[in-house]
Write an enzyme that holds these catalytic residues in place. Structure first.
Site, short mmCIF file in Angstrom:
data_model
loop_
_atom_site.label_atom_id
_atom_site.label_comp_id
_atom_site.label_asym_id
_atom_site.label_seq_id
_atom_site.Cartn_x
_atom_site.Cartn_y
_atom_site.Cartn_z
CB CYS A 2 -0.91 0.01 1.23
SG CYS A 2 -1.94 1.50 1.33
CD GLU A 103 -1.50 -1.38 -4.60
OE1 GLU A 103 -0.67 -1.19 -5.53
OE2 GLU A 103 -1.16 -1.54 -3.41
#
Length: 220
Positions: A2, A103
């Site tokens: 992340c 992402e």
């Protein structure tokens, strides 16, 4: 991993959602939060408190703060054995509020930025670990890392890792300092229910952490 996320709700709304009161830190809406920046965190098993920490955990034994640049994430599967994270997992856990994370999906046309949110659109808590580091000049730095885990069915189509999203009913467990054994934290560390999440492609403006505004959430 992340490496970028958003948190656009007002601090008052976040206080109500995550049960912390004033004094509130200054935290305007953010659309592209990046490593090494100061991020909102919530600590405390009883009376919760919100504050700002540097994203990138600096272990207490570090010689300089730059080591934190490489420690933005900790793997949930191995954090209990890693010297940089094991003490924090037992004693210094925090919530890192977010309302979406980014992402990049690989396609035939290149990497495309995706924003992943809860289906409800409400803020959620990522599982964090934190430490306090005192530098050689006496500086006192609070820093954090976000735990990651195996991807759920939704995330598997985008990336091979995802942040640990703590279910709302388990946030108290995660913050409870009396819970020291990693095995007892297992329910909070599972991949989040994919049926309760959504993913949508967003503007390539998000590729640069220098960009931070609502236009980043627009469809390309």
């Amino acid at each position: 991993m992340c490496g970028r996320y958003s948190l656009t709700a007002s601090i008052a709304e976040l206080g109500e959602r995550f049960e912390f009161g004033p004094p509130w830190p200054d935290h305007p809406p953010r659309y592209n939060i990046a490593p090494t920046q100061h991020v909102l965190t919530v600590v405390g098993g009883g009376a919760r408190r919100a504050g700002l920490m540097r994203w990138g955990l600096i272990p207490p034994w570090a010689r300089d703060a730059s080591i934190g640049n490489r420690m933005i994430n900790a793997r949930a599967e191995t954090a209990a054995e890693r010297p940089s994270f094991r003490a924090a997992l037992r004693r210094r856990r925090c919530l890192v509020p977010a309302d979406g994370f980014y992402e990049w999906r690989r396609t035939a046309l290149g990497r495309r930025p995706m924003r992943i949110t809860l289906a409800s659109g409400e803020p959620f808590a990522m599982a964090g670990l934190w430490e306090r580091w005192r530098g050689p000049a006496g500086e006192d730095v609070a820093s954090c890392a976000i735990l990651t885990t195996e991807p759920n069915e939704l995330m598997r189509t985008i990336h091979d890792r995802m942040p640990v999203i703590v279910p709302r009913e388990l946030e108290g467990l995660w913050l409870d300092a009396s819970v020291r054994e990693p095995a007892d934290l297992g329910p909070a560390l599972a991949p989040y229910d994919p049926a309760a999440m959504r993913a949508a492609e967003v503007s390539p403006l998000v590729n640069s952490p220098a960009n931070d505004g609502p236009e980043l959430l627009a469809a390309p």
